[in-house]
Design a protein around this motif. Sequence first.
Motif, PDB file in Angstrom:
ATOM      1  N   ARG A 145      26.123  39.861  48.780  1.00 20.05           N
ATOM      2  CA  ARG A 145      27.399  39.713  48.077  1.00 20.05           C
ATOM      3  C   ARG A 145      27.764  38.241  48.043  1.00 20.05           C
ATOM      4  NH1 ARG A 145      29.731  44.892  49.872  1.00 20.05           N
ATOM      5  NH2 ARG A 145      28.977  45.171  51.994  1.00 20.05           N
ATOM      6  N   SER A 149      35.888  31.043  45.661  1.00 18.23           N
ATOM      7  CA  SER A 149      37.181  30.551  45.184  1.00 18.23           C
ATOM      8  C   SER A 149      36.973  29.113  44.734  1.00 18.23           C
ATOM      9  CB  SER A 149      38.232  30.600  46.288  1.00 18.23           C
ATOM     10  OG  SER A 149      38.533  31.935  46.622  1.00 18.23           O
ATOM     11  N   TYR A 151      38.091  25.266  42.954  1.00 19.70           N
ATOM     12  CA  TYR A 151      39.075  24.191  42.880  1.00 19.70           C
ATOM     13  C   TYR A 151      38.609  23.337  41.697  1.00 19.70           C
ATOM     14  CZ  TYR A 151      39.759  25.671  47.769  1.00 19.70           C
ATOM     15  OH  TYR A 151      39.985  26.405  48.910  1.00 19.70           O
ATOM     16  N   TYR A 204      40.413  40.039  35.950  1.00 25.32           N
ATOM     17  CA  TYR A 204      39.757  38.756  36.184  1.00 25.32           C
ATOM     18  C   TYR A 204      39.883  37.931  34.899  1.00 25.32           C
ATOM     19  CZ  TYR A 204      37.660  40.262  40.587  1.00 25.32           C
ATOM     20  OH  TYR A 204      37.483  40.674  41.877  1.00 25.32           O
ATOM     21  N   PRO A 225      26.542  41.695  43.480  1.00 26.47           N
ATOM     22  CA  PRO A 225      28.009  41.746  43.540  1.00 26.47           C
ATOM     23  C   PRO A 225      28.599  40.347  43.748  1.00 26.47           C
ATOM     24  CG  PRO A 225      26.988  43.354  45.045  1.00 26.47           C
ATOM     25  CD  PRO A 225      25.921  42.386  44.625  1.00 26.47           C
ATOM     26  N   SER A 227      32.362  38.100  43.244  1.00 26.86           N
ATOM     27  CA  SER A 227      33.767  38.005  42.829  1.00 26.86           C
ATOM     28  C   SER A 227      34.185  36.550  42.884  1.00 26.86           C
ATOM     29  CB  SER A 227      34.655  38.838  43.742  1.00 26.86           C
ATOM     30  OG  SER A 227      36.003  38.621  43.389  1.00 26.86           O
ATOM     31  N   SER A 242      34.642  27.105  47.278  1.00 28.47           N
ATOM     32  CA  SER A 242      34.553  27.686  48.620  1.00 28.47           C
ATOM     33  C   SER A 242      33.776  28.983  48.487  1.00 28.47           C
ATOM     34  CB  SER A 242      35.969  27.928  49.154  1.00 28.47           C
ATOM     35  OG  SER A 242      35.920  28.647  50.361  1.00 28.47           O
ATOM     36  N   VAL A 299      32.600  37.308  59.760  1.00 27.61           N
ATOM     37  CA  VAL A 299      33.081  38.497  59.059  1.00 27.61           C
ATOM     38  C   VAL A 299      31.925  39.422  58.671  1.00 27.61           C
ATOM     39  CG1 VAL A 299      34.056  39.159  56.804  1.00 27.61           C
ATOM     40  CG2 VAL A 299      35.264  37.540  58.259  1.00 27.61           C
TER      41      VAL A 299
ATOM     42  N   ARG B 145      38.078  43.616  56.684  1.00 26.73           N
ATOM     43  CA  ARG B 145      37.718  42.195  56.741  1.00 26.73           C
ATOM     44  C   ARG B 145      38.676  41.411  55.866  1.00 26.73           C
ATOM     45  NH1 ARG B 145      31.853  43.077  57.413  1.00 26.73           N
ATOM     46  NH2 ARG B 145      31.390  44.889  56.135  1.00 26.73           N
ATOM     47  N   VAL B 146      38.838  40.134  56.203  1.00 30.91           N
ATOM     48  CA  VAL B 146      39.702  39.239  55.431  1.00 30.91           C
ATOM     49  C   VAL B 146      38.977  37.907  55.242  1.00 30.91           C
ATOM     50  CG1 VAL B 146      41.914  38.021  55.387  1.00 30.91           C
ATOM     51  CG2 VAL B 146      41.772  40.309  56.431  1.00 30.91           C
ATOM     52  N   ILE B 147      38.925  37.451  54.003  1.00 28.94           N
ATOM     53  CA  ILE B 147      38.316  36.154  53.677  1.00 28.94           C
ATOM     54  C   ILE B 147      39.352  35.347  52.893  1.00 28.94           C
ATOM     55  CG2 ILE B 147      36.494  35.012  52.341  1.00 28.94           C
ATOM     56  CD1 ILE B 147      34.914  37.777  52.855  1.00 28.94           C
ATOM     57  N   SER B 149      40.507  31.436  51.300  1.00 31.96           N
ATOM     58  CA  SER B 149      40.325  30.013  50.999  1.00 31.96           C
ATOM     59  C   SER B 149      41.693  29.458  50.643  1.00 31.96           C
ATOM     60  CB  SER B 149      39.366  29.806  49.822  1.00 31.96           C
ATOM     61  OG  SER B 149      38.061  30.206  50.184  1.00 31.96           O
ATOM     62  N   SER B 242      43.736  31.982  48.302  1.00 34.73           N
ATOM     63  CA  SER B 242      42.917  32.957  47.593  1.00 34.73           C
ATOM     64  C   SER B 242      42.372  33.918  48.646  1.00 34.73           C
ATOM     65  CB  SER B 242      41.778  32.228  46.864  1.00 34.73           C
ATOM     66  OG  SER B 242      40.871  33.160  46.318  1.00 34.73           O
ATOM     67  N   THR B 244      40.604  37.588  49.809  1.00 33.93           N
ATOM     68  CA  THR B 244      39.776  38.756  49.519  1.00 33.93           C
ATOM     69  C   THR B 244      39.807  39.666  50.743  1.00 33.93           C
ATOM     70  OG1 THR B 244      38.285  37.586  48.021  1.00 33.93           O
ATOM     71  CG2 THR B 244      37.405  39.534  49.101  1.00 33.93           C
ATOM     72  N   ALA B 296      41.194  44.737  41.744  1.00 27.16           N
ATOM     73  CA  ALA B 296      40.120  45.381  42.494  1.00 27.16           C
ATOM     74  C   ALA B 296      38.934  44.430  42.540  1.00 27.16           C
ATOM     75  CB  ALA B 296      39.726  46.682  41.814  1.00 27.16           C
ATOM     76  N   ASN B 297      38.363  44.250  43.730  1.00 23.15           N
ATOM     77  CA  ASN B 297      37.213  43.368  43.893  1.00 23.15           C
ATOM     78  C   ASN B 297      35.962  44.220  44.048  1.00 23.15           C
ATOM     79  OD1 ASN B 297      35.121  41.884  44.963  1.00 23.15           O
ATOM     80  ND2 ASN B 297      36.440  40.530  46.131  1.00 23.15           N
ATOM     81  N   VAL B 299      33.047  43.684  44.680  1.00 16.37           N
ATOM     82  CA  VAL B 299      32.085  43.324  45.728  1.00 16.37           C
ATOM     83  C   VAL B 299      32.131  44.323  46.892  1.00 16.37           C
ATOM     84  CG1 VAL B 299      31.760  41.592  47.547  1.00 16.37           C
ATOM     85  CG2 VAL B 299      31.865  40.885  45.155  1.00 16.37           C
ATOM     86  N   PHE B 300      33.280  44.972  47.060  1.00 11.41           N
ATOM     87  CA  PHE B 300      33.420  45.961  48.129  1.00 11.41           C
ATOM     88  C   PHE B 300      33.671  47.359  47.553  1.00 11.41           C
ATOM     89  CE2 PHE B 300      34.727  41.974  50.287  1.00 11.41           C
ATOM     90  CZ  PHE B 300      33.732  41.945  51.249  1.00 11.41           C
ATOM     91  N   ASP B 306      41.270  41.450  45.602  1.00 12.23           N
ATOM     92  CA  ASP B 306      41.525  40.005  45.556  1.00 12.23           C
ATOM     93  C   ASP B 306      42.997  39.797  45.274  1.00 12.23           C
ATOM     94  OD1 ASP B 306      38.889  39.231  45.925  1.00 12.23           O
ATOM     95  OD2 ASP B 306      38.499  38.851  43.807  1.00 12.23           O
ATOM     96  N   PHE B 308      46.195  36.378  45.165  1.00 11.80           N
ATOM     97  CA  PHE B 308      46.488  34.949  45.252  1.00 11.80           C
ATOM     98  C   PHE B 308      47.928  34.816  45.722  1.00 11.80           C
ATOM     99  CE2 PHE B 308      46.981  30.588  43.559  1.00 11.80           C
ATOM    100  CZ  PHE B 308      45.774  30.036  43.968  1.00 11.80           C
TER     101      PHE B 308
END
Lengths: 336, 336
Positions: A145, A149, A151, A204, A225, A227, A242, A299, B145-147, B149, B242, B244, B296-297, B299-300, B306, B308
Motif C-alpha cells: 500500500r 500527502s 506539499y 478525491y 492500493p 491514496s 510525505s 504502524v 491505525r493512524v497516519i 502528515s 492530512s 489517514t 473513503a480511503n 487503501v484499507f 482520509d 484534512f
Amino acid sequence: MRVGVIGATGAVGRELVEVLGRRRFPVTKLRLFASGRSAGTRVETPFGPVVIEEFSQDRARDLDLALLAVSGDFAKAHAPGLVAAGVTVVDNSSAFRLEDAVPLVVPEVNAAALGEAKLIANPNCTTAILVVALAPLHAAFGLKRVIVSTYQAASGAGAEGMTELERETRRVLVEGEPARNEVFAHPLAFNVIPHIDTFQPNAYTREEMKVTWETRKIMGLPDLPISCTAVRIPTMRVHAESVTIETLRPVTAEAARAVLRAAAGVRVVDEPARNLYPMPLTATGQDDVEAGRIRANPVFGDHGLDLFLCGDQLLKGAALNAVQIAERLPALQVPA
Amino acid sequence: MRVGVIGATGAVGRELVEVLGRRRFPVTKLRLFASGRSAGTRVETPFGPVVIEEFSQDRARDLDLALLAVSGDFAKAHAPGLVAAGVTVVDNSSAFRLEDAVPLVVPEVNAAALGEAKLIANPNCTTAILVVALAPLHAAFGLKRVIVSTYQAASGAGAEGMTELERETRRVLVEGEPARNEVFAHPLAFNVIPHIDTFQPNAYTREEMKVTWETRKIMGLPDLPISCTAVRIPTMRVHAESVTIETLRPVTAEAARAVLRAAAGVRVVDEPARNLYPMPLTATGQDDVEAGRIRANPVFGDHGLDLFLCGDQLLKGAALNAVQIAERLPALQVPA
C-alpha cells in the motif's frame, strides 16, 4: 535533430529549452512555438537566438521532435496531427497518459515501455517525483500500500501561479492588504489549499487520482492500493511528498536507504544529526529527487516505511523527464 | 478568581489573555508575569490595564490559577512550587505531559481525567487539533491505525517564529536577498522543513513522537499505532493535518461526516463543489478545528478514511485548550 518546443513561453516551456541546452541534446535546429501574442519575440537560447513562432500544425510538421508544454485540450487537438506528419511527440499534458497505446514513461522506471512509440506521455509532476523512489523500493521489498500527502508548489499552476504567489505575498507584507487570487481557488500567500485540479465523484481530486492512476501504469501494478492527498502550499517550484508505504517483505530504514542510494534519479539526503533532509530550498534546480527522513513506520510492524521526498516540479516533474524520454527514443539513436 | 499568566509576552501568553476575556473567565484579578526585561510594562487587557511583573514563585504564590506559557525547563523548575503553595497550574509545556500522575487533557475528549488534579498538562498543539477529530471517530468506528502528515505554522515556534517568517519573506521579496534563519533550522520563507523539535533515536522527531505519545494518553489507547511526519511550512498560525485512519469497523465518508458534525470542537467544512474545505485562511482565529476532505480511503478497503484538519495553533493548539481546562476545574465550580 529538428526540435520544437510547443508552449515555449510557459514555465515548463522555458525550462525545456534550458534542459535541452544543459544536457547537450543533439539539436540541429530549435524552434519555439507559442500563441500569436508572443510570436515574433526573439529569445536567447543555448542554441542561439530564436524568434518565437505562432503555432500551427502545418508550421510544425517538419520537426523531428515536438515537446508539448500545453493544455490537455491543445494536445488532444494537435498531437495526433503532428504524429501523422511524422513528428515524434512528447506531451506533458494529461491528455494521453492513460491511453493504452501511449507509453507513460519515467525513464528510470519504465524506459522499456517506450518501444517504437511516436507519441509518449510525460507524467503528472507529483507522480514522476514519487515513482523514482517507489520503483526501487518496490523491486527490493514489494509494495502493498502507498499513502502520500503532498506539499505542492505554485509552479504546478504554471508561471502565472508563481507570479500570483509572489505578487500576493508582497501585497500582504508590503501593502498590508489581504491576498487575492485568480489562478488558485483561494489566496495562496501564507495559506494551504487542499484542492488541486477538479473534484471527482469519489471526493478525491483529479490531481490525487492522477497520482494513483499514473503510478499504477508506470510501475505496471494496476491494482496497487494508493491514496494521495494533494495540497498546494506557498512555495515556488519544488513539490514535497510525505510517503508511507506498507511492504510485502520486511523492510528496515537502513535497507531502504541503501536501495535508494543505488537508485537512478534519487539523491538520499538523510543526515538528521547535521540537519540534512529534503527541502525545497536545496532541491530547487536539481535534477535528482531528494529522499530523506527514511524511517521504519511501526504502524505496519516491520513492513512499514516513512520517507520524505522533494523534487523540482519544473525539472523531474516536467521538463527534465520529457527530455530524458526524448534521449531514449529509438529514432534519436540514429544521427540526424 | 486570581489568575496569573506566566510567560505573558509570548504568542501563547498574549492569546491566553485574549481568550480569558473573550470567554468571560471569572477573573477577579489578572496578573501577568514575564522576564525582568518586560517587567514594568503596562498592557491593556480585557480586564483593564495590567503592569507586567517579573516572575518569582514567591510573587505568584497567592494566585488561584496559573496558566504557564513557558519553556519545559521553566515549568519543571516552578510548577511544583506553585502547586505546593496551593496554586492550580495548567502548563502548556511538555514537561509533565507524560507523567502518570498528571492529567493531559483536551476537554472534549477526556475531561474526566481532570479529577482533583492541581497540575494539569496542556497537550502539544498538533495533538490537541488531531484528537478532537480522532476521538469521535474512534467512538464510532474504532481506530486501528493512524497516519498523519502535518503542515505546521511558524507560530509553533512562538512569536519569534512568526516574526522571522514575516521578516525573511520580506527580505526575499523586497530586498531580493536569500532568507536567513535563527529560530528555525533553515530559512522558512518559501521553504518546507521536515524537522520540528529534536531527532530521536528512532529517526522520528520529538514533535512526531509527541503526537504518538500524547494522542495515546489522551485517548486512553496506550497501544494505538500512530505515525506522524511533522513538517514546518511558511504559514503563520494554523496547523493543517492530512490524516489517514484504518478503522476496526466499516466506515463511510457520509457516516464519518455525520459523526464529526455532532462532535464538540469540530466544524465540518466539506463542500468541494463550493470550494469549501479546511484552510489556514478560514481557520485562523477560530476556536473550532475545521475538518474536511472526508473520503473513503480504498487503501484499507471499507475500513479506511482520509480527512484534512486545520486548527489555530495558538487557540485549540494552546491558549483556548488551556482555558477550556481551567473552566472545568472542580476548584472553579465554587464562586471565588
